[in-house]
Design a protein around this motif. Sequence first.
Motif, short mmCIF file in Angstrom:
data_model
loop_
_atom_site.label_atom_id
_atom_site.label_comp_id
_atom_site.label_asym_id
_atom_site.label_seq_id
_atom_site.Cartn_x
_atom_site.Cartn_y
_atom_site.Cartn_z
N LEU A 15 22.89 82.81 61.37
CA LEU A 15 22.33 83.73 60.38
C LEU A 15 23.19 84.98 60.22
CD1 LEU A 15 18.51 83.49 61.21
CD2 LEU A 15 19.81 82.27 59.44
N ARG A 16 23.91 85.35 61.26
CA ARG A 16 24.78 86.54 61.16
C ARG A 16 26.07 86.24 60.39
NH1 ARG A 16 25.77 85.21 66.83
NH2 ARG A 16 27.94 84.54 67.12
N ASN A 17 26.36 84.96 60.15
CA ASN A 17 27.57 84.58 59.41
C ASN A 17 27.25 84.07 58.01
OD1 ASN A 17 29.16 85.20 61.64
ND2 ASN A 17 29.02 83.12 62.47
N ILE A 18 26.01 84.25 57.59
CA ILE A 18 25.58 83.87 56.24
C ILE A 18 25.24 85.15 55.49
CG2 ILE A 18 23.91 82.55 54.88
CD1 ILE A 18 23.54 80.71 57.29
N THR A 19 25.63 85.24 54.24
CA THR A 19 25.39 86.46 53.47
C THR A 19 24.62 86.17 52.19
OG1 THR A 19 27.48 86.29 52.24
CG2 THR A 19 27.53 87.48 54.34
N LEU A 20 24.00 87.22 51.69
CA LEU A 20 23.33 87.16 50.40
C LEU A 20 24.18 87.98 49.44
CD1 LEU A 20 20.77 86.08 48.98
CD2 LEU A 20 19.70 88.29 49.45
N CYS A 21 24.84 87.30 48.52
CA CYS A 21 25.76 87.96 47.60
C CYS A 21 25.00 88.76 46.54
CB CYS A 21 26.66 86.94 46.93
SG CYS A 21 27.63 85.94 48.09
N ASP A 22 25.73 89.63 45.85
CA ASP A 22 25.11 90.49 44.83
C ASP A 22 24.46 89.69 43.71
OD1 ASP A 22 25.94 92.71 46.23
OD2 ASP A 22 27.78 92.99 45.05
N ASP A 23 24.99 88.49 43.43
CA ASP A 23 24.42 87.66 42.36
C ASP A 23 23.27 86.79 42.85
OD1 ASP A 23 25.76 85.84 43.92
OD2 ASP A 23 27.10 85.12 42.33
#
Length: 277
Positions: A151-159
């Motif tokens: 989970l620390r290596n997954i991101t929620l992008c601006d889009d």
Amino acid sequence: MSKQLKNQIECTLSLGVESRVFPLHWHGQDLWVKQAVNSKHKVWHSLQRFAAGLLGVPMLRPSVSQGGKCGLDDETSHLLRMRDHGVHVPDLVMASDCWIVLGDNGCILKDQLKAAQAAGRDDKICELITKAAHGLADLHMRDCAHGAPLLRNITLCDDGCIGFIDFEEDPEGCMPIADAQARDVLLFLFSIQREIKKRPDLLHLGWEAYLDQVGQNAPAMRPLASVLRRIFPVYLLMIVFRRWLGTDALNGMQTYQVLCRDIMHGATSHQGQLTRH
């Protein structure tokens, strides 16, 4: 500009930084500088490789970074390969023998989940877990493997799309892609259990969301079911010594229980079909 950026980084490093990875704001951009480290290979990794061969379980082979310039080269190669396959990864801004500079790739999913948990937003937690599972499934359907999709290596992008960071481990170089993807699934679900305690329902949610995307005949399904069968004796041994186990081992047991129930015993119609293949 490249020379100016390099000078800025070298100046920052000469003043001393506390973290191996540190942020840098440059001409309106949020960048991240990641320094090389020494090799992470330890004696037990050799034992792990031997055990993987003995048990016939390729996904147990170690895929740790070589460290130094070689480690950075491997990481950038992994990142660029995933980018070429359409995965949301950071831009590679600059590279040297001692560090690489990456663009920002959104908010860390782990932080977003913690915030939702603190606010009592169970709906948001479920939404983020589902998004992450779909993102990992999309990555796998693009014929890639991450190596450490925690989970620390997954991101929620601006889009609103799911992105990924940290490509130090490249399992595709030491095992078949199906095994690498199966290991991704195990690490992803383990991370859910580790970060959000006493919520086995979220493990179910993550697994089912992933499977809904890839389908029961996805390449990772066979090695995933196989490894669960092969490590069952280890699981039984862990039960006997449960009171002396550490937190990670207990989290691993919980993840194993959920997957066995869902995959090996057909808790859903998808998983029931899987066990017959």
